[in-house]
Design an enzyme around this catalytic site. Sequence first.
Site, mmCIF file in Angstrom:
data_model
loop_
_atom_site.group_PDB
_atom_site.id
_atom_site.type_symbol
_atom_site.label_atom_id
_atom_site.label_comp_id
_atom_site.label_asym_id
_atom_site.label_seq_id
_atom_site.Cartn_x
_atom_site.Cartn_y
_atom_site.Cartn_z
ATOM 1 N N LYS A 99 17.236 16.026 -19.065
ATOM 2 C CA LYS A 99 17.003 16.902 -17.914
ATOM 3 C C LYS A 99 17.847 18.145 -18.090
ATOM 4 O O LYS A 99 18.888 18.107 -18.744
ATOM 5 C CB LYS A 99 17.427 16.206 -16.617
ATOM 6 C CG LYS A 99 16.731 16.757 -15.391
ATOM 7 C CD LYS A 99 15.406 16.060 -15.174
ATOM 8 C CE LYS A 99 14.618 16.621 -14.037
ATOM 9 N NZ LYS A 99 13.488 15.719 -13.712
ATOM 10 N N ASP A 142 10.502 21.298 -12.974
ATOM 11 C CA ASP A 142 11.006 20.467 -11.883
ATOM 12 C C ASP A 142 11.123 21.455 -10.714
ATOM 13 O O ASP A 142 10.468 22.510 -10.731
ATOM 14 C CB ASP A 142 12.340 19.809 -12.266
ATOM 15 C CG ASP A 142 12.721 18.649 -11.336
ATOM 16 O OD1 ASP A 142 12.268 17.523 -11.567
ATOM 17 O OD2 ASP A 142 13.462 18.879 -10.354
HETATM 18 N N1 GLU Z 1 10.475 16.907 -13.550
HETATM 19 C C1 GLU Z 1 9.474 15.864 -13.587
HETATM 20 C C2 GLU Z 1 10.138 14.524 -13.415
HETATM 21 O O1 GLU Z 1 11.075 14.399 -12.651
HETATM 22 C C3 GLU Z 1 8.567 15.975 -14.794
HETATM 23 C C4 GLU Z 1 9.252 15.919 -16.117
HETATM 24 C C5 GLU Z 1 8.334 16.192 -17.287
HETATM 25 O O2 GLU Z 1 7.134 16.390 -17.103
HETATM 26 O O3 GLU Z 1 8.862 16.193 -18.409
HETATM 27 O O4 GLU Z 1 9.771 13.526 -13.973
#
Ligand code: GLU
Length: 448
Positions: free
Chosen positions: A126, A166
């Site tokens: 992340k 996100d």
């Molecule tokens: N931010 C989204 C999550 O919390 C998507 C992450 C992604 O598609 O890599 O899973």
Amino acid sequence: MSYISEVIEMTERKNPGEAEFMQTVREVLGSLAPAVAANEKVLRDNCILERMVEPDRQIIFRVPWTDDKGVNHVNRGFRVQFNNAIGPYKGGLRFQPNVTLSVMKFLAFEQTFKNSLTGLPMGGGKGGSDFDPAGKSDAEVMRFCYSFMTELYRHIGPDVDVPAGDMGVGAREIGYLFGAYKKIRGAYENGVLTGKGLSFGGSLIRPEATGFGATYFFNEVLEHLGESIKGKTFCLSGFGNVAWGAALKITELGGKVLTLSGPDGYIYDKDGVSGDKIDYMLTMRASGRNVVKDYADKYGCEFVAGKKPWGNVKADVYMPCAMQNEIRIEDAKAMVSAGVKYLNEVSNMPTTNEALAYLQANGVIVAPSKAVNAGGVAVSGLEMSQNSERLAWTEKEVDDKLKHIMKGIHTQITDALSAYGMGYDLVAGANLAGFKKVADAMIAQGLN
Ligand code: GLU
């Protein structure tokens, strides 16, 4: 002391002040007792829990950028690469003023288990920044994204780490980030980011995926319990992309969405958020105003300032789609008194550990976010497959695969629960199932 308690204590000691990260570590490790009891020596010998709570690396960097008036600013950028035992690091980027290392670590830790549940080969990561996109012009966002990528590019790649969106990072930001990456690398590696526009390798259904997947998963839960979405009432929070996808699918399946929320308060639409009103959510989001009151003004429904719907509106199902920790103990108590039977968590870790324990002790069925919202990253995984095969699937192909993945997550959870002789505790089941695959891969790959 038990292995789990030892590792929780050690993690607490090594990460002082990281409240969000410790919250998820306690929640996840706390439910792994049956897995540890069944295999303690192997897990200990391989330092599995110690390695699971220590990210592979945590990258923090400076992001300088210039606003439209020519004034310079400096933000902080992050990428936490938590675990790549089952695939390249994968997870979104969040641009929001309250982003800290602790928030990044909680999200990356959760992502590791979530991505494992999808059944696709993706590890957990992340990133993001404490940059506030509210009120910024396109040119300012572009300059910020270019500067951010000037550092990030050296840490990512289609087989290394694949960021996505996100909160605060949508199609516009991903476009700029991809443009910057392409320019720096001098190569068209579009598998390096997901959530891209359709004209340069994005996948159909990716914008809808988190909300659709959350509804498909909840449908599995209801089917398991011999019920259905038809005729059920839902309180949602948020009014962004995730709540939008959920509202579309819930109404399509015959449910009724009563509330949405924003930083300014919540709206209560007793006739249901449906049809054009769902499209209007996109208009509100695109306005950049970040207020939900506009909906009440347009459709003449109730608006309650400064509050969330939790406990204030009676419904069959609560579906938080906004933030971490938006359901606290007082909300949990109000939910139980209001007779709410289901909490379908969509935003990452929307419930505090105390509230979660109270809800479960009082018979509320809690579907945990790492299972419920996994459809978003799952379709990101499908975007990666399409990019590497140089093809594009139809809407139906992607949607069918998404449904299949969400069904598979529910099955994995119930299988894990029956393997340990446990009842229908979706929270524990999701942790146990997500953990098993990652732990097996880590053991097979030796100490690294
Ligand atoms: N931010 C989204 C999550 O919390 C998507 C992450 C992604 O598609 O890599 O899973």
